[in-house]
Write an enzyme that holds these catalytic residues in place. Structure first.
Site, short mmCIF file in Angstrom:
data_model
loop_
_atom_site.label_atom_id
_atom_site.label_comp_id
_atom_site.label_asym_id
_atom_site.label_seq_id
_atom_site.Cartn_x
_atom_site.Cartn_y
_atom_site.Cartn_z
N HIS A 88 -19.59 12.41 -42.41
CA HIS A 88 -19.63 11.76 -43.85
C HIS A 88 -18.38 12.44 -44.32
CE1 HIS A 88 -23.90 10.13 -44.02
NE2 HIS A 88 -24.11 11.03 -43.28
N GLY A 109 -31.60 15.33 -41.38
CA GLY A 109 -31.40 14.38 -42.14
C GLY A 109 -30.81 13.02 -41.62
N GLN A 110 -30.43 13.21 -40.34
CA GLN A 110 -29.78 12.00 -39.36
C GLN A 110 -30.92 10.62 -39.45
OE1 GLN A 110 -28.55 13.13 -35.70
NE2 GLN A 110 -27.37 11.16 -35.44
N ASN A 115 -24.95 15.37 -40.28
CA ASN A 115 -26.24 15.49 -40.16
C ASN A 115 -26.90 15.22 -38.93
OD1 ASN A 115 -26.62 15.55 -43.13
ND2 ASN A 115 -26.68 13.54 -43.26
N HIS A 159 -21.63 10.79 -36.45
CA HIS A 159 -20.54 10.32 -37.68
C HIS A 159 -20.69 11.47 -38.60
CE1 HIS A 159 -24.97 9.14 -38.71
NE2 HIS A 159 -24.68 9.60 -39.94
N ASP A 162 -19.23 3.89 -46.54
CA ASP A 162 -20.67 3.83 -46.33
C ASP A 162 -21.31 2.90 -47.10
OD1 ASP A 162 -22.84 6.53 -45.49
OD2 ASP A 162 -23.63 4.91 -46.80
N ILE A 163 -22.46 2.13 -46.77
CA ILE A 163 -23.16 1.11 -47.47
C ILE A 163 -23.95 1.58 -48.66
CG2 ILE A 163 -25.48 0.91 -46.42
CD1 ILE A 163 -24.84 -2.00 -45.85
P1 5GP Z 1 -27.06 9.85 -41.67
O1 5GP Z 1 -28.42 9.86 -42.59
O2 5GP Z 1 -27.67 9.43 -40.05
O3 5GP Z 1 -26.41 10.98 -41.70
O4 5GP Z 1 -26.28 8.88 -42.24
C1 5GP Z 1 -26.23 7.23 -42.13
C2 5GP Z 1 -25.45 6.70 -42.75
O5 5GP Z 1 -25.02 5.47 -42.65
C3 5GP Z 1 -26.13 6.45 -44.50
O6 5GP Z 1 -25.57 7.21 -45.39
C4 5GP Z 1 -26.24 5.13 -44.55
O7 5GP Z 1 -26.06 4.59 -46.06
C5 5GP Z 1 -25.22 4.54 -43.67
N1 5GP Z 1 -25.47 3.06 -43.09
C6 5GP Z 1 -26.58 2.50 -42.93
N2 5GP Z 1 -26.43 1.46 -42.22
C7 5GP Z 1 -25.22 1.15 -42.63
C8 5GP Z 1 -24.56 -0.04 -42.48
O8 5GP Z 1 -25.12 -1.18 -41.96
N3 5GP Z 1 -23.32 -0.09 -42.84
C9 5GP Z 1 -22.73 0.82 -43.52
N4 5GP Z 1 -21.30 0.77 -44.01
N5 5GP Z 1 -23.17 2.13 -43.58
C10 5GP Z 1 -24.46 2.03 -43.09
#
Ligand code: 5GP
Ligand code: ZN
Length: 115
Positions: free
Chosen positions: A103, A94-95, A88, A101, A31-32
């Site tokens: 986590h 919180g998506q 999420n 995906h 994750d970034i």
């Molecule tokens: P969500 O909030 O949808 O459950 O999770 C999305 C996740 O994607 C977040 O934890 C966010 O940090 C990660 N993310 C968003 N953009 C990027 C990216 O460009 N590269 C990577 N590796 N992770 C990302």
């Protein structure tokens, strides 16, 4: 592939990522914005927007994502201590990226319930 999906672009290699695992059905990468010492995203190669968009056709694939997360946790050596897997879904969940995906978070203690 969905044209303007960030994670489809990562699957295609059009956007770089720190790859942890890949196979026929899924890709895992760091994750970034890590929320734990280890924070990996396990995603299907197939574009599925969210759990809300999944169906019984995806049963095997969804199982594969979880089993892959479990294997990564074992391979990285934090399975016995424990870890958190999170999916999420939609706004209240919180998506923020609408390509399903898992986590995988490890390397610290987590509280429950999450916020
Ligand atoms: P969500 O909030 O949808 O459950 O999770 C999305 C996740 O994607 C977040 O934890 C966010 O940090 C990660 N993310 C968003 N953009 C990027 C990216 O460009 N590269 C990577 N590796 N992770 C990302
Ligand atoms: Zn996608």
């Amino acid at each position: 592939m969905s044209q303007d999906c960030l994670f489809c672009k990562i699957v295609a290699g059009d956007i770089p990522s720190e790859l942890i695992h890949e196979d026929e059905h899924c890709v895992a990468f760091n994750d970034i914005s890590p929320q734990a010492p280890t924070h990996i995203l396990v995603i299907p190669r197939k574009h599925i927007e969210s759990m809300d968009d999944s169906s019984t056709n995806d049963s095997e694939l969804l199982g594969h994502l979880l089993l892959t997360a479990a294997k990564i946790a074992r391979d990285k050596g934090f399975a016995e201590n424990g870890y958190r897997t999170v999916i999420n879904t939609n706004e209240d969940g919180g998506q923020t990226v609408f390509h399903l995906h898992v986590h995988l978070l490890g390397g610290r203690k987590f509280i429950f319930p999450p916020g």
